[in-house]
Write an enzyme that holds these catalytic residues in place. Structure first.
Site, mmCIF file in Angstrom:
data_model
loop_
_atom_site.group_PDB
_atom_site.id
_atom_site.type_symbol
_atom_site.label_atom_id
_atom_site.label_comp_id
_atom_site.label_asym_id
_atom_site.label_seq_id
_atom_site.Cartn_x
_atom_site.Cartn_y
_atom_site.Cartn_z
ATOM 1 N N LYS A 77 -0.881 2.350 -12.829
ATOM 2 C CA LYS A 77 -1.083 3.671 -11.854
ATOM 3 C C LYS A 77 -0.641 4.531 -12.717
ATOM 4 O O LYS A 77 0.492 4.647 -13.477
ATOM 5 C CB LYS A 77 -0.072 3.293 -10.682
ATOM 6 C CG LYS A 77 -0.168 4.266 -9.599
ATOM 7 C CD LYS A 77 0.898 3.622 -8.302
ATOM 8 C CE LYS A 77 0.536 4.748 -7.162
ATOM 9 N NZ LYS A 77 1.312 4.136 -6.189
ATOM 10 N N SER A 152 -0.976 3.955 -1.885
ATOM 11 C CA SER A 152 -1.511 4.906 -2.668
ATOM 12 C C SER A 152 -2.145 4.215 -4.221
ATOM 13 O O SER A 152 -2.681 4.972 -4.777
ATOM 14 C CB SER A 152 -0.442 5.969 -3.070
ATOM 15 O OG SER A 152 0.634 5.309 -3.591
ATOM 16 N N SER A 176 2.414 0.910 -0.714
ATOM 17 C CA SER A 176 1.542 1.238 -1.671
ATOM 18 C C SER A 176 0.726 0.169 -2.509
ATOM 19 O O SER A 176 -0.135 0.726 -3.229
ATOM 20 C CB SER A 176 1.943 2.358 -2.372
ATOM 21 O OG SER A 176 1.997 3.843 -1.749
#
Ligand code: GLN
Length: 484
Positions: A77, A152, A176
């Site tokens: 990420k 996310s 997330s």
């Protein structure tokens, strides 16, 4: 080669049946084929990836040895720092930021032989539940291209779901990793607060933030966690608790395990299709020999209000560092210093980040601190105590991950409250600091994935992984074909 199986990859590379160089070639080819549609990656530097793979092959041959993640391609990420590789947090504010150091979890992965493939799309500074808050691109759900992958950590979930990477790192502040895992039919684990070093994870809400792994099997998650967990002197909140051999732990039997079902997670707002799939999941746990009983977590009703005070309050403080002085976006031709701050932040941050900074600043301001932040911290203790009481009776809890299946791109982006409410079943684990995992449970009649959540007591990742492993072996989900 099945790029969705990290265990098989490392076995093949360690036995020299295939080289790390060949594995990353296959991964890069898959990215080239699928990612123009899915848009999971923000940065992939093929030459750097190939060079790292050759180095790993050389280390293996020279040492005539094996490594726990030999040649395993990992997607990361874009809020986790990677030395020399752009790390944007999905924000225009950091569009040109290249960290001079790597996060501890990245150092540990690379030492274990894993290859970082690239950086994945996310909601700006990890604020969101759909990955639509990225300043750069919209990522698509591989099971329905008109729907969100969750967020996310949406890019990381798509990377492992679509077989572009074998493993992925995401981050968790309020769900997330679990929610995108649920939306993409993969596994995602939020570990106990302190289990993984946060050094090099860009801060959102420091008392809630965790690095969190994603994979396609419980065994892959177990080996992944064993490699990256443990005390780190760069992060004083990382726990000294010894790291168990999670791979050995997951093979322990689950028969007789006491499992609770919290009734507060099955009320208003739960989509009937999701409920049906989760109910079947709970019956599967009974069939595995778990002793399932009803439990209560009475303060769950305050969780969203509580989280959406604490997380923005900490975010407003953490994001004060983006002042455009030493790095990041700076507005062209500012009039003076305060104009530079104001315009750089006004232009560099997107609307969700600004909303959080404003809510958080308000909640922390003098006169309101006691009414909001201090009170929210007391409610947080009550939520934590609910779990303490539940774990006196049971070893694990089963719940839905998200009240709905993946929703349409654009459906909730104009309605922040609807977006926040979708975190109802995930935020309490972050508030309480306990481990929680999402695993594939089924598909709706429209072919949309639904995940089942397993929660455990502090530092009981082994229990959570053990139940996930037994469940997935006994009740594999047959997935419809990917759209790409
Ligand atoms: N969706 C939640 C939020 O927007 C959780 C985000 C996260 O876990 N990083 O804050």
């Amino acid at each position: 080669m099945d790029l969705r199986d990290a265990w098989e990859i490392r076995e093949s590379v360690n036995r020299r049946k295939v080289s790390a160089a060949e594995v990353v070639e296959a991964a890069l080819a898959r990215i080239e084929a699928a990612d123009p549609v899915l848009r999971a990656f923000l940065t992939v530097e093929p030459e750097r990836v190939r060079a790292r793979a050759s180095e790993t092959d050389a280390v293996l041959v020279r040492g005539n040895g094996s490594l726990p993640l030999a040649g395993v391609p990992v997607a990361v990420k874009d809020n986790i720092c990677t030395r020399g590789v752009r790390t944007t947090c999905g924000s225009k504010m950091l569009f040109n930021y290249t960290p001079p150091y790597s996060a501890t979890v990245i150092e540990r992965l690379e030492r274990a032989g894993a290859i970082v493939l690239g950086k994945t799309n996310c909601d700006e500074f990890a604020m969101g539940s759909s990955t639509e808050n990225s300043a750069f691109q919209v990522t698509r759900n591989p099971y329905d291209l008109d729907r969100v992958p969750g967020g996310s950590s949406g890019g990381s979930a798509v990377a492992v779901a679509a077989g572009m990477a074998a493993l992925a790192l995401g981050s968790e502040t309020g769900g997330s990793v679990r929610q995108p895992a649920s939306f993409c039919n993969v596994l995602g684990l939020k570990p106990t607060y302190g289990r993984l070093s946060r050094y090099g994870l860009v801060a959102f809400a420091s008392s809630l933030d965790n690095v969190a792994p994603l994979a396609n099997s419980a065994r892959d998650l177990a080996v992944f966690l064993s490699v990256i967990a443990g005390r780190d002197w760069h992060d004083s909140t990382s726990a000294p608790a010894p790291v168990p051999d999670y791979v050995a732990e997951i093979n322990q039997p689950v028969r007789g395990m006491r499992v609770g079902v919290p009734r507060e997670f099955f009320g208003e707002g739960l989509d009937p299709q999701v409920k049906k799939i989760i109910d079947a999941g709970i019956r599967n746990a009974v069939a595995l020999g778990c002793e399932v009983s009803d439990v209560s977590l009475p303060h769950t009703q305050y969780a969203i209000a509580d989280y959406y005070i604490i997380a923005p309050a900490e975010a407003s403080s953490n994001l004060a560092r983006y002042d455009a002085v030493r790095y990041g976006y700076r507005t062209p031709n500012p009039r003076d210093l305060s104009d530079m701050y104001r315009r750089s932040r006004g232009e560099g941050f997107g609307s969700e980040v600004k909303r959080r900074v404003m809510i958080g600043t308000y909640a922390l301001s003098s006169g309101y601190y006691e009414a909001y932040y201090a009170r929210a911290m007391k409610v947080r203790t009550l939520i934590r105590q609910d779990y303490d009481r539940a774990f006196e009776k049971v070893e694990a809890l089963l719940t839905p991950v998200s009240p709905t299946p993946p929703f349409k791109i654009g459906e909730r982006i104009e309605d922040p409250l609807a977006m926040y409410l979708s975190d109802i079943y995930t935020v309490t684990a972050n508030l309480a600091g306990i481990p929680a995992l999402s695993l594939p449970c089924g598909f709706t009649p429209d072919g949309l994935p639904v995940g089942l959540q397993i929660l455990g007591n502090q530092f009981q990742e082994s229990t959570v992984l053990r139940l996930a492993s037994a469940y997935m072996q006994a009740c594999p989900v047959s997935a419809p074909p990917l759209k790409v």
